[in-house]
Design an enzyme around this catalytic site. Structure first.
Site, PDB file in Angstrom:
ATOM      1  N   ARG A  29       0.841  -1.208   0.000  1.00  0.00           N
ATOM      2  CA  ARG A  29       0.000   0.000   0.000  1.00  0.00           C
ATOM      3  C   ARG A  29       0.874   1.256   0.000  1.00  0.00           C
ATOM      4  O   ARG A  29       0.540   2.254  -0.629  1.00  0.00           O
ATOM      5  CB  ARG A  29      -0.905  -0.013   1.225  1.00  0.00           C
ATOM      6  CG  ARG A  29      -1.931  -1.132   1.221  1.00  0.00           C
ATOM      7  CD  ARG A  29      -2.728  -1.140   2.512  1.00  0.00           C
ATOM      8  NE  ARG A  29      -3.724  -2.203   2.558  1.00  0.00           N
ATOM      9  CZ  ARG A  29      -3.501  -3.424   3.029  1.00  0.00           C
ATOM     10  NH1 ARG A  29      -2.307  -3.744   3.492  1.00  0.00           N
ATOM     11  NH2 ARG A  29      -4.463  -4.329   3.053  1.00  0.00           N
ATOM     12  N   HIS A  32      -3.021   0.374   8.691  1.00  0.00           N
ATOM     13  CA  HIS A  32      -3.740  -0.512   7.771  1.00  0.00           C
ATOM     14  C   HIS A  32      -2.709  -0.895   6.712  1.00  0.00           C
ATOM     15  O   HIS A  32      -2.550  -0.232   5.703  1.00  0.00           O
ATOM     16  CB  HIS A  32      -4.930   0.214   7.138  1.00  0.00           C
ATOM     17  CG  HIS A  32      -5.542  -0.541   5.976  1.00  0.00           C
ATOM     18  ND1 HIS A  32      -6.087  -1.792   6.113  1.00  0.00           N
ATOM     19  CD2 HIS A  32      -5.654  -0.227   4.665  1.00  0.00           C
ATOM     20  CE1 HIS A  32      -6.532  -2.202   4.939  1.00  0.00           C
ATOM     21  NE2 HIS A  32      -6.272  -1.270   4.043  1.00  0.00           N
ATOM     22  N   ARG A  56     -11.644  -8.965   9.225  1.00  0.00           N
ATOM     23  CA  ARG A  56     -10.953 -10.184   8.769  1.00  0.00           C
ATOM     24  C   ARG A  56     -10.481 -10.999   9.970  1.00  0.00           C
ATOM     25  O   ARG A  56     -10.601 -12.227   9.992  1.00  0.00           O
ATOM     26  CB  ARG A  56      -9.739  -9.799   7.904  1.00  0.00           C
ATOM     27  CG  ARG A  56     -10.130  -9.281   6.521  1.00  0.00           C
ATOM     28  CD  ARG A  56      -8.926  -8.737   5.759  1.00  0.00           C
ATOM     29  NE  ARG A  56      -9.302  -8.371   4.393  1.00  0.00           N
ATOM     30  CZ  ARG A  56      -8.746  -7.396   3.689  1.00  0.00           C
ATOM     31  NH1 ARG A  56      -7.781  -6.668   4.214  1.00  0.00           N
ATOM     32  NH2 ARG A  56      -9.147  -7.147   2.466  1.00  0.00           N
ATOM     33  N   ASP A 105      -9.552  -4.793   8.476  1.00  0.00           N
ATOM     34  CA  ASP A 105      -8.620  -5.795   9.012  1.00  0.00           C
ATOM     35  C   ASP A 105      -9.224  -6.463  10.253  1.00  0.00           C
ATOM     36  O   ASP A 105      -9.066  -7.672  10.457  1.00  0.00           O
ATOM     37  CB  ASP A 105      -7.287  -5.143   9.426  1.00  0.00           C
ATOM     38  CG  ASP A 105      -6.785  -4.155   8.396  1.00  0.00           C
ATOM     39  OD1 ASP A 105      -5.656  -4.295   7.938  1.00  0.00           O
ATOM     40  OD2 ASP A 105      -7.552  -3.227   8.060  1.00  0.00           O
TER      41      ASP A 105
END
Ligand code: 6V0
Length: 318
Positions: free
Chosen positions: A93, A180, A156, A153
Site C-alpha cells: 500500500r 492498515h 478479517r 482488518d
C-alpha cells in the site's frame, strides 16, 4: 427508511471497484437518502449510477446521482474518498503514497468548497498517510477526518477467530490497530469470544489459540488483501460492507467503538500520527480512544507501526 436517514447524503469520490461497492452496500442498507458518486471518468461514473439505479425495484428508496463534476457532492454529510491508484498484485500500500497524496491535496479543498460541513472519510491507500494528508489539506479539526483504518482488518481477524472457534462472528470482539498495512497489530490482549479471553478459549480440553495459531491468524490478516488482489485485481466487497457500516454508525450517531484511523495524541508515547486505535465513533466523528491498556509487547508493536507511518509522511513532507 427512518426519519434520520431521510435527510442524509453520502458522497463517494471515485466510482471504481471500491467506491461503487460502497455505494451498493449503502443502497441496500439505506444508509442515506442520497448517494452521490463523483469520478473524473464520466463514462464510468455514469455507468455505475445506471447499474445501481436499475436495481432500485429491489432496494430501499435511495436517490443515486453521479457526475464528473465535484458539485454532485454538494452539501454531503459525509464524503468518502476512494479516488486514486490501487495496488497491483504484490505491491504494498505504501508504494501508492506519493501519487495518492498529491491527488488528495488537489481534491480536498474543492470538496470542502461544495460540502463545507462534511465529515471526510478517506479510504484510499495507504490510508493512514492519506488521512494525514486529508487532515492537512482540509485544515479541519481531527475529529472530522476519519480514515477507514483497520475496520476491515479487524473484520478479517474476527472472521478467522470465529472460524477456528466455531462461534459466530458477532460473539467475537477483537481489534487490529496501528497501520492498515504490513505493520498492523492484532490486540490479542483485548480479544474475547463471548466473555472468555481468546487466549483462554478451549475445545476438547485443549487451548485453541496457541502462539502458533495466533501468529498464523495475524499473518493471514496481513496477507488477505494481497491474496484477494492476486486473484481478482481489487478488494471490494468487504470494504464496501465495512464502510456502509461505518457510515451508518456516523449518520445514526450509534456511538460504537471502531478502529478508525485518526490523529493519535499521547497514547503510550505515540503522538501526532494518524493510525487506528479503537475509538468512539458517532455523528461528531472520531471521538476518544477507548481507555485500553494493551500488553507491553503490543505497545511496542504499535510504536513501531506509528514510526513507519510517520516516516512515510515525513518522506512526503506531510
Ligand atoms: P479503481 O477501481 O482504480 O478506482 C479508482 C477510481 O478513482 C477510478 O474510477 C478513477 O477514475 C477515480 N479517480 C482518479 N482520480 C480521481 C480524481 N482526481 N477525482 C475523482 N475520481 C478520481 O480503484 P479501487 O476502487 O480498487 O481502489 C481505490 C482505492 O481504495 C485504492 O487506493 C485502494 O488501494 C484503496 N482501498 C482501500 C481499502 C481500505 O481498507 N482502506 C480497501 C480496498 C482498497
Amino acid at each position: 427508511m427512518s426519519q434520520l436517514t431521510a435527510t442524509r447524503k453520502v458522497a463517494i469520490v471515485g466510482a471504481g471497484a471500491v467506491g461503487s461497492t460502497i455505494a451498493y452496500a449503502c443502497q441496500i442498507h439505506a444508509v442515506a437518502s442520497t448517494i452521490a458518486l463523483y469520478d473524473i471518468d464520466f463514462a464510468k461514473v455514469n455507468a455505475q449510477v445506471l447499474d445501481l439505479r436499475h436495481g432500485s425495484m429491489f432496494a430501499p428508496p435511495v436517490t443515486i446521482v453521479g457526475s464528473d463534476r465535484v458539485a454532485v457532492c454538494a452539501d454531503a454529510d459525509v464524503v468518502v474518498i476512494t479516488a486514486g491508484a490501487r495496488q497491483r498484485p504484490g505491491q504494498s500500500r505504501m508504494a501508492l503514497a506519493g501519487r495518492n497524496v498529491a491527488l488528495c491535496h488537489e481534491l480536498v479543498p474543492r470538496l470542502l468548497e461544495v460540502a463545507p460541513e462534511a465529515i471526510l472519510l478517506p479510504v484510499t491507500n495507504p490510508v493512514d498517510v492519506i488521512t494525514t494528508a486529508v487532515l492537512e489539506a482540509s485544515g479541519l479539526p481531527a475529529h472530522r477526518v476519519i480514515g477507514s483504518g483497520t475496520v476491515l482488518d479487524s473484520s478479517r481477524l474476527r472472521a478467522l477467530i470465529s472460524e477456528r472457534a466455531g462461534v459466530g462472528v458477532p460473539s467475537v470482539r477483537a481489534y487490529i490497530a496501528g497501520e492498515h498495512g504490513d505493520s498492523a497489530v492484532p490486540l490479542w490482549s483485548g480479544a474475547y469470544i463471548g466473555s472468555v479471553p481468546v487466549s483462554d478459549w478451549v475445545a476438547g480440553g485443549v487451548r485453541v489459540f496457541t502462539d502458533q495459531v495466533r501468529g498464523d491468524i495475524a499473518r493471514a490478516v496481513t496477507a488477505a488483501a494481497y491474496e484477494v488482489i492476486a486473484g481478482k485485481g481489487a478488494t471490494n466487497y468487504a470494504i464496501g460492507l465495512a464502510m456502509a457500516h461505518l457510515l451508518e454508525v456516523i449518520l445514526r450517531d450509534q456511538r460504537l467503538i471502531l478502529p478508525v484511523s485518526s490523529l493519535v495524541e499521547d497514547f503510550h508515547g505515540i503522538t501526532g500520527t494518524c493510525m487506528s486505535l479503537p475509538r468512539l465513533v458517532g455523528r461528531a466523528g472520531a471521538g476518544a480512544v477507548e481507555p485500553v491498556v494493551p500488553a507491553p509487547e503490543e505497545i511496542e508493536q504499535l510504536r513501531c507501526s506509528a514510526a513507519q507511518i510517520t516516516k512515510a509522511c515525513r518522506d512526503l513532507r506531510l
